[in-house]
Design an enzyme around this catalytic site. Structure first.
Site, mmCIF file in Angstrom:
data_model
loop_
_atom_site.group_PDB
_atom_site.id
_atom_site.type_symbol
_atom_site.label_atom_id
_atom_site.label_comp_id
_atom_site.label_asym_id
_atom_site.label_seq_id
_atom_site.Cartn_x
_atom_site.Cartn_y
_atom_site.Cartn_z
ATOM 1 N N HIS A 18 0.840 -1.205 0.000
ATOM 2 C CA HIS A 18 0.000 0.000 0.000
ATOM 3 C C HIS A 18 0.876 1.257 0.000
ATOM 4 O O HIS A 18 0.623 2.207 -0.755
ATOM 5 C CB HIS A 18 -0.883 0.045 1.252
ATOM 6 N N SER A 129 -2.788 -7.917 3.309
ATOM 7 C CA SER A 129 -2.951 -7.688 4.750
ATOM 8 C C SER A 129 -3.279 -8.986 5.481
ATOM 9 O O SER A 129 -2.778 -9.229 6.581
ATOM 10 C CB SER A 129 -4.053 -6.660 4.990
HETATM 11 N N1 COA Z 1 -0.234 -4.033 -1.764
HETATM 12 C C1 COA Z 1 -0.518 -4.933 -0.829
HETATM 13 N N2 COA Z 1 -1.770 -5.371 -0.583
HETATM 14 C C2 COA Z 1 -2.738 -4.870 -1.321
HETATM 15 C C3 COA Z 1 -2.524 -3.930 -2.326
HETATM 16 C C4 COA Z 1 -1.187 -3.506 -2.527
HETATM 17 N N3 COA Z 1 -0.851 -2.634 -3.476
HETATM 18 N N4 COA Z 1 -3.689 -3.638 -2.908
HETATM 19 C C5 COA Z 1 -4.622 -4.385 -2.288
HETATM 20 N N5 COA Z 1 -4.039 -5.111 -1.333
HETATM 21 C C6 COA Z 1 -4.688 -6.112 -0.454
HETATM 22 C C7 COA Z 1 -5.485 -5.519 0.653
HETATM 23 O O1 COA Z 1 -4.713 -5.339 1.813
HETATM 24 C C8 COA Z 1 -6.525 -6.569 0.860
HETATM 25 O O2 COA Z 1 -5.945 -7.631 1.589
HETATM 26 P P1 COA Z 1 -6.811 -8.597 2.477
HETATM 27 O O3 COA Z 1 -7.961 -9.083 1.646
HETATM 28 O O4 COA Z 1 -5.826 -9.627 2.778
HETATM 29 O O5 COA Z 1 -7.254 -7.775 3.646
HETATM 30 C C9 COA Z 1 -6.785 -7.125 -0.516
HETATM 31 O O6 COA Z 1 -5.621 -6.824 -1.237
HETATM 32 C C10 COA Z 1 -7.971 -6.529 -1.201
HETATM 33 O O7 COA Z 1 -7.798 -5.115 -1.228
HETATM 34 P P2 COA Z 1 -8.979 -4.168 -1.644
HETATM 35 O O8 COA Z 1 -9.616 -4.633 -2.869
HETATM 36 O O9 COA Z 1 -8.472 -2.756 -1.594
HETATM 37 O O10 COA Z 1 -10.030 -4.440 -0.511
HETATM 38 P P3 COA Z 1 -10.232 -3.698 0.784
HETATM 39 O O11 COA Z 1 -11.123 -4.549 1.612
HETATM 40 O O12 COA Z 1 -8.950 -3.296 1.394
HETATM 41 O O13 COA Z 1 -11.030 -2.367 0.314
HETATM 42 C C11 COA Z 1 -12.872 -1.072 -0.594
HETATM 43 C C12 COA Z 1 -12.165 -2.428 -0.525
HETATM 44 C C13 COA Z 1 -13.106 -0.512 0.792
HETATM 45 C C14 COA Z 1 -12.010 -0.094 -1.388
HETATM 46 C C15 COA Z 1 -14.215 -1.311 -1.339
HETATM 47 O O14 COA Z 1 -14.881 -2.391 -0.733
HETATM 48 C C16 COA Z 1 -15.128 -0.107 -1.282
HETATM 49 O O15 COA Z 1 -14.973 0.819 -2.051
HETATM 50 N N6 COA Z 1 -16.086 -0.113 -0.348
HETATM 51 C C17 COA Z 1 -17.035 0.989 -0.142
HETATM 52 C C18 COA Z 1 -18.447 0.586 -0.537
HETATM 53 C C19 COA Z 1 -18.664 0.805 -2.010
HETATM 54 O O16 COA Z 1 -18.512 1.886 -2.535
HETATM 55 N N7 COA Z 1 -19.070 -0.289 -2.679
HETATM 56 C C20 COA Z 1 -19.323 -0.272 -4.098
HETATM 57 C C21 COA Z 1 -18.075 -0.579 -4.864
HETATM 58 S S1 COA Z 1 -18.402 -0.640 -6.586
#
Ligand code: COA
Length: 160
Positions: A18, A129
């Protein structure tokens, strides 16, 4: 007008992957708002306040990085904050389908928002994560995967 970008996630905890994306984004935007999601389906290990503190520490308290909580739709948060660029990382082909769908859905909800996909540094592409949490839970070494402060917070959390 300063160029703003939004980088959202659960950051439970923030990893070097991140942090790499945030630093890379700061090469073409003036300020990045890191939005910590509080309503994701996942059961978080760290509180929102803990996740926020770890993000600040991991980015060495860079004044160009603002950390905020959000608990609704990402597009609503972006609109309210006056941001039109969403940053997302593509670590592997497996990320693509989900990210593509999310980008198109966000565009459907808010056509004025653009999603920018970033390629993370090769040495962080395998980090997530949940893997970091699992390694820390079983006493493994998370050096090189997270900031030293985050590693200390993980040790403290699992020492209980
Ligand atoms: N380096 C390391 N890890 C990374 C990464 C990077 N560059 N990019 C993503 N990851 C990891 C994250 O830590 C996460 O790990 P985990 O599943 O082991 O916890 C995984 O990859 C998925 O990441 P991400 O897709 O960003 O999921 P998230 O749960 O961290 O966040 C939101 C998702 C919050 C951005 C998304 O659900 C959201 O926008 N929610 C709001 C509600 C909404 O608007 N919904 C409609 C969407 S269309």
């Amino acid at each position: 007008m300063p160029r703003l970008a939004l980088y959202a996630g659960s950051f439970d905890p923030i990893t070097n992957g991140h942090a790499d994306l945030i630093r890379r984004s700061l090469s073409f935007v003036d300020q990045i708002v890191v939005a910590v999601a509080t309503n994701v389906a996942k059961q978080p290990l760290f509180t929102t306040a803990e996740r926020t503190a770890m993000i600040h520490a991991a980015l060495e308290h860079d004044p160009r990085v603002e950390v905020r909580e959000f608990d609704g739709l990402l597009v609503d948060f972006a609109k309210a904050a006056g941001i039109r660029m969403i940053i997302r990382g593509l670590r592997a082909v497996s990320d693509f389908e989900y990210e593509y769908q999310m980008a198109l859905m966000n565009r459907h909800l808010a056509p004025e928002l653009e999603t920018v996909f970033m390629v993370p540094s090769l040495d962080t592409t395998y980090i997530s994560s949940s893997l970091v949490r699992e390694i820390a839970k079983f006493g493994g070494d998370v050096t090189g995967l997270v900031h030293a402060d985050t590693a200390a917070a993980l040790r403290k959390k699992f020492a209980r």
